[in-house]
Write an enzyme that holds these catalytic residues in place. Structure first.
Site, PDB file in Angstrom:
ATOM      1  N   ILE A  13      21.536   6.731 -22.722  1.00 53.54           N
ATOM      2  CA  ILE A  13      21.190   5.635 -23.728  1.00 53.54           C
ATOM      3  C   ILE A  13      21.665   5.779 -25.050  1.00 53.54           C
ATOM      4  O   ILE A  13      22.391   4.954 -25.861  1.00 53.54           O
ATOM      5  CB  ILE A  13      19.792   5.287 -23.564  1.00 53.54           C
TER       6      ILE A  13
ATOM      7  N   LEU B 179      14.027  18.269 -31.728  1.00 52.29           N
ATOM      8  CA  LEU B 179      12.594  17.729 -32.184  1.00 52.29           C
ATOM      9  C   LEU B 179      11.728  18.830 -32.010  1.00 52.29           C
ATOM     10  O   LEU B 179      10.399  18.776 -32.494  1.00 52.29           O
ATOM     11  CB  LEU B 179      12.536  16.447 -31.431  1.00 52.29           C
TER      12      LEU B 179
ATOM     13  N   TYR C  39       4.330  12.939 -21.247  1.00 46.64           N
ATOM     14  CA  TYR C  39       5.334  12.053 -21.689  1.00 46.64           C
ATOM     15  C   TYR C  39       4.900  10.673 -21.957  1.00 46.64           C
ATOM     16  O   TYR C  39       5.146  10.358 -22.999  1.00 46.64           O
ATOM     17  CB  TYR C  39       6.395  11.944 -20.606  1.00 46.64           C
TER      18      TYR C  39
ATOM     19  N   ASN D  85      15.824   7.940 -30.397  1.00 46.32           N
ATOM     20  CA  ASN D  85      16.048   8.020 -28.906  1.00 46.32           C
ATOM     21  C   ASN D  85      15.674   9.292 -28.321  1.00 46.32           C
ATOM     22  O   ASN D  85      15.477   9.368 -26.848  1.00 46.32           O
ATOM     23  CB  ASN D  85      17.306   7.502 -28.876  1.00 46.32           C
TER      24      ASN D  85
ATOM     25  N   SER E 160      24.222  11.961 -25.052  1.00 51.47           N
ATOM     26  CA  SER E 160      23.837  11.379 -23.662  1.00 51.47           C
ATOM     27  C   SER E 160      23.438  10.260 -23.261  1.00 51.47           C
ATOM     28  O   SER E 160      22.520   9.657 -24.234  1.00 51.47           O
ATOM     29  CB  SER E 160      23.702  12.674 -22.675  1.00 51.47           C
TER      30      SER E 160
ATOM     31  N   ARG F 264      20.991  18.337 -28.893  1.00 55.10           N
ATOM     32  CA  ARG F 264      20.336  19.822 -29.009  1.00 55.10           C
ATOM     33  C   ARG F 264      21.272  20.710 -28.468  1.00 55.10           C
ATOM     34  O   ARG F 264      21.575  21.607 -28.824  1.00 55.10           O
ATOM     35  CB  ARG F 264      18.979  19.667 -28.115  1.00 55.10           C
TER      36      ARG F 264
END
Ligand SMILES: NC(=O)c1ccc[n+]([C@@H]2O[C@H](COP(=O)([O-])OP(=O)(O)OC[C@H]3O[C@@H](n4cnc5c(N)ncnc54)[C@H](OP(=O)(O)O)[C@@H]3O)[C@@H](O)[C@H]2O)c1
Length: 258
Positions: A19, A66, A162, A92, A17, A39
């Site tokens: 970028i 991840l 983040y 990404n 999805s 994922r």
């Protein structure tokens, strides 16, 4: 400009999805063999794979989480078994966690959230790089682009997990640029600002307009704009730019949270 990407093997994490999807399609249009990871969205990934093929590339959708480090090596192995060593890695994918400014005061963020955010977004990306580096070194060629955010350098009030994880990617890229440069491997970070993608964001139109008004171009980047930047850095057209943090136009609007 020759991107040198024909038949190059490109791995785009989080390619199902936003970028990542736009980046996968851009590499497809450049004639690359594009593995895109997902994922939770195998159907979205398949649709992106079709777009990559329609654009002129070859495509492979592979699962990768991840947060589950045991999925990383098998994902890379699936790509190398199909096409050989990975030439270009685009890191990404992201575990977003709680990112909205002012959503939780810093002291209320549980330790588990810090551990989970850094486990996925920092250690996960390090393991991914670890899995592709030997092949790149052996071939004397590699391009790695890690995707960060304006939030990393700017800082916003709130949880901080983040932004901290993204800032760690800057350090990782700097170290890697030195470590792998002599083997023909260039490593850079794209620090994106607020980017318009097909996914719904918990961001009001008012905030989008306000951020856009503070950019030099008075508009936010689209996923395709950012993909073009990533493609350049992660191609043979980038001949010797390494260890840089490249900020896109949306990221020029500082203090987006105010
Ligand atoms: N959009 C923005 O405004 C913006 C701004 C600055 C920086 N960025 C950065 O740009 C990158 C892409 O953002 P985006 O907006 O395009 O994201 P997005 O549309 O939300 O897509 C995220 C991608 O990551 C995958 N993913 C989610 N959790 C994952 C996990 N734990 N392990 C592996 N993959 C996972 C998703 O897969 P599934 O959908 O299959 O679950 C999806 O493919 C991210 O690194 C983000 O931090 C984005």
């Amino acid at each position: 400009m020759d991107t040198g990407l024909t038949n190059k093997v490109v791995l785009v994490t989080g390619g199902s999805s936003g970028i990542g999807a736009a980046t996968a399609v851009a590499y497809g249009a450049a004639g690359a063999r594009v593995a895109l990871t997902y994922r939770s969205g195998p159907d979205r990934a398949r649709q992106v794979a079709e777009r990559v093929e329609q654009a002129g590339g070859e495509a492979l959708a592979v699962p990768l989480d991840l947060e589950r480090h045991e999925t990383i090596e098998p994902a890379v192995a699936a790509v190398t078994e199909r096409w050989g060593d990975v030439d270009v890695l685009i890191g990404n994918a992201v575990r977003w966690g709680t990112i909205m400014p002012n959503s939780i005061p810093f002291e209320e963020v549980p330790a588990e959230e810090w551990t989970a955010g850094l486990h996925a977004n920092v250690v996960g990306n390090a393991l991914l790089v670890k899995a592709v580096l030997p092949g790149m070194r052996a071939n004397g060629f590699g391009r790695i682009v890690l995707i960060s955010s304006g939030v990393a350098e700017e800082g916003v009030p709130g949880p901080g997990v983040y932004g901290t994880a993204k800032m760690a990617l800057h350090g990782m890229a700097r170290a890697l640029a030195w470590d792998a440069g002599r083997d023909g491997i260039l490593v850079n970070v794209v620090a994106a600002g607020l980017t318009l993608t097909e996914r719904e964001r918990p961001v009001s139109q008012e905030m989008l307009d306000s951020v856009a008004a503070r950019t030099p171009t008075r508009r936010l980047s689209t996923a395709e704009d950012t993909a073009g930047l990533i493609l350049y850095l992660g191609s043979g057209a980038n001949r010797n730019l390494t260890g840089e943090i490249v900020r896109d136009g949306s990221n020029a609007a500082r203090s987006a949270h105010l």
